[in-house]
Design an enzyme around this catalytic site. Structure first.
Site, short mmCIF file in Angstrom:
data_model
loop_
_atom_site.label_atom_id
_atom_site.label_comp_id
_atom_site.label_asym_id
_atom_site.label_seq_id
_atom_site.Cartn_x
_atom_site.Cartn_y
_atom_site.Cartn_z
N ARG A 209 26.24 51.65 30.81
CA ARG A 209 26.85 50.48 31.44
C ARG A 209 27.18 49.46 30.36
NH1 ARG A 209 24.14 46.32 35.94
NH2 ARG A 209 25.48 44.55 35.41
N HIS A 210 28.20 48.63 30.63
CA HIS A 210 28.49 47.49 29.76
C HIS A 210 27.45 46.40 30.05
CE1 HIS A 210 32.26 48.98 28.18
NE2 HIS A 210 32.67 49.28 29.40
N VAL A 211 26.41 46.34 29.24
CA VAL A 211 25.34 45.36 29.46
C VAL A 211 24.67 45.08 28.13
CG1 VAL A 211 23.60 47.12 30.00
CG2 VAL A 211 23.33 44.79 30.88
#
Length: 451
Positions: A209-211
């Site tokens: 995920r983009h995190v």
């Protein structure tokens, strides 16, 4: 006298029976003879007033035909057992029985009865697997079995996710790819919820995920292994700038879905104007993008400075198995195959296959072009912390390749020396400087990556 006469007559009858017994075997069949003798003895006992023989049925009088049939059945059984099976047949049957017993022992020594028999018993409801064998044996998991890829935007993440989807189906591991792109910073409550959801995934798993970096151990949750890929900061910024406006080759309307609120004058804004006139999208803190992915969720991680830079470097050394660079993607895939074979085995052959190449070509950004040299110079000065971190990652990546003994298959991107020692650019440069920049523009194009 009458009573004595009765006794005498019955005695005579019994004597005549004995005399008949002595001569009967030569004239009648053995079974019929025995039946007649037994019946006469019973009649003699009744006439003489004697008690019947214990165990003898009083109300069941067999007929000669019944006795004859019973004797015939016994004879047939004896004949079958005596004459239908030869010693060789007996040996064959005993050998088969011995082999069956040995096979049963072998099954028991190697985990019990065949699985199909156990499932059949469960289906019929007569027993369960736990009744027969106890609890299920624990599954042997690869190490590491928990991998998190907190992918950085516009650093080849879609290319890698396409590969992971093929690999997950081939190697049977759990892949969870989140579609949330615009929420990289989380509150403490959101962090705990996300980390618990990740930890509860079926193992082995790979979550992406983009995190920004999540510190699992801070909340007493088992820390997974992190991997990531970054690229040259200016090249990443240019790819993101044009992608938000025009999308990629997957569809002409892709950019409209991602940025529906962008107005036309902003969508068609010249990138040189954005950089040189210091638009928010082309200046800090928007340019401070890569480091927060490795620094973490602390508010200070979003402020360009030495503190965030050093914390990002520390997290890379302590929590990341590998951080590669997109300019050497094939070497990154080779290292991942060596370090995480359960997840990335055969990844390079898939990446080079014609079918995947067709999909990979669809992720290229549309209408991307290079800014002027002056704009590149301004960007480089504004992204000095990003470049410090990028060079650190590149050195660590090359050191990892050297330790494993991997020979590079792609030349590393040279450091842009023409940008390092230049003074900060000003907006009131004269026309002669602009002409000199145009002459050096070709060198800038050769330096930056164009995926």
């Amino acid at each position: 006298m009458a009573n004595a006469g009765w006794s005498h007559s019955s005695g005579t009858s019994c004597l005549s029976l004995a005399e008949e017994d002595s001569c009967s075997p030569g004239f009648e069949d053995t079974y019929l003879y025995l039946f007649r003798v037994t019946r006469k003895k019973k009649r003699c006992r009744r006439e003489s007033g004697m008690a019947p023989v214990p165990g003898s049925p009083r109300h069941r009088t067999p007929t000669p035909n019944h006795s004859r049939e019973r004797g015939a059945r016994r004879s047939v059984c004896l004949a079958l057992l005596s004459f239908r099976f030869s010693p060789r047949d007996y040996g064959f049957c005993m050998s088969a029985l011995l082999l069956f017993c040995l096979a049963s022992l072998f099954y028991q020594w190697n985990g019990g009865a065949p699985r199909i028999l156990i499932e059949l018993r469960q289906y019929l409801g007569e027993s369960t697997f736990v009744d027969d064998h106890g609890p299920y044996p624990p599954r042997v998991l690869p190490f590491p079995s928990q991998v998190v890829y907190n992918r950085v935007g516009k650093c080849g993440s879609r290319t890698v996710v396409l590969l992971l989807r093929v690999l997950a189906e081939r190697h049977q591991f759990t892949l969870v790819s989140s579609d949330i792109h615009n929420k990289t910073r989380l509150s403490k409550h959101e962090q705990v919820g996300l980390m618990r959801n990740i930890s509860n995934l079926p193992k082995p798993f790979l979550f992406t995920r983009h995190v920004h970096f999540l510190n699992f151990s801070r909340f007493r949750i088992e820390q997974p292994v992190y991997i990531n890929i970054i690229r040259d900061p200016i090249s990443r910024f240019l790819s993101n700038y044009f992608f938000r406006r025009f999308g990629d080759w997957r569809g002409e309307q892709n950019h409209l879905i991602r940025t529906p609120g962008m107005k036309d004058f902003e969508r068609y804004l010249d990138i040189n104007v954005c950089i040189l006139e210091n638009y928010p999208e082309c200046s800090n803190p928007r340019l401070f993008y890569i480091i927060p992915y490795f620094c973490g969720q602390h508010p200070q991680c979003r402020e360009p400075g030495v503190w965030a830079l050093e914390r990002a470097k520390k997290n890379v050394l302590e929590n990341y198995l590998l951080v590669g660079i997109l300019e050497e993607l094939e070497d990154v895939l080779l290292l991942l195959e060596r370090l995480l074979p359960h997840f990335f085995s055969d990844v390079l052959s898939i990446y080079k296959s014609p079918d995947y190449r067709k999909l990979g070509n669809m992720t290229g950004t549309v209408k991307k072009h290079m800014p002027t040299l002056r704009a590149l110079q301004v960007l480089y000065q504004r992204m000095k912390y990003e470049y410090d971190f990028y060079y650190f990652i590149r050195d660590q990546f090359h050191l990892m390749k050297k330790k494993i003994g991997l020979k590079s298959t792609a030349p590393s991107a040279p450091q842009p020396s023409f940008l390092l020692n230049l003074p900060p650019a000003t907006q009131d440069a004269d026309l002669e400087e602009e002409l000199e920049e145009d002459e050096d523009l070709e060198d800038a194009h050769n330096w930056l990556v164009q995926p």
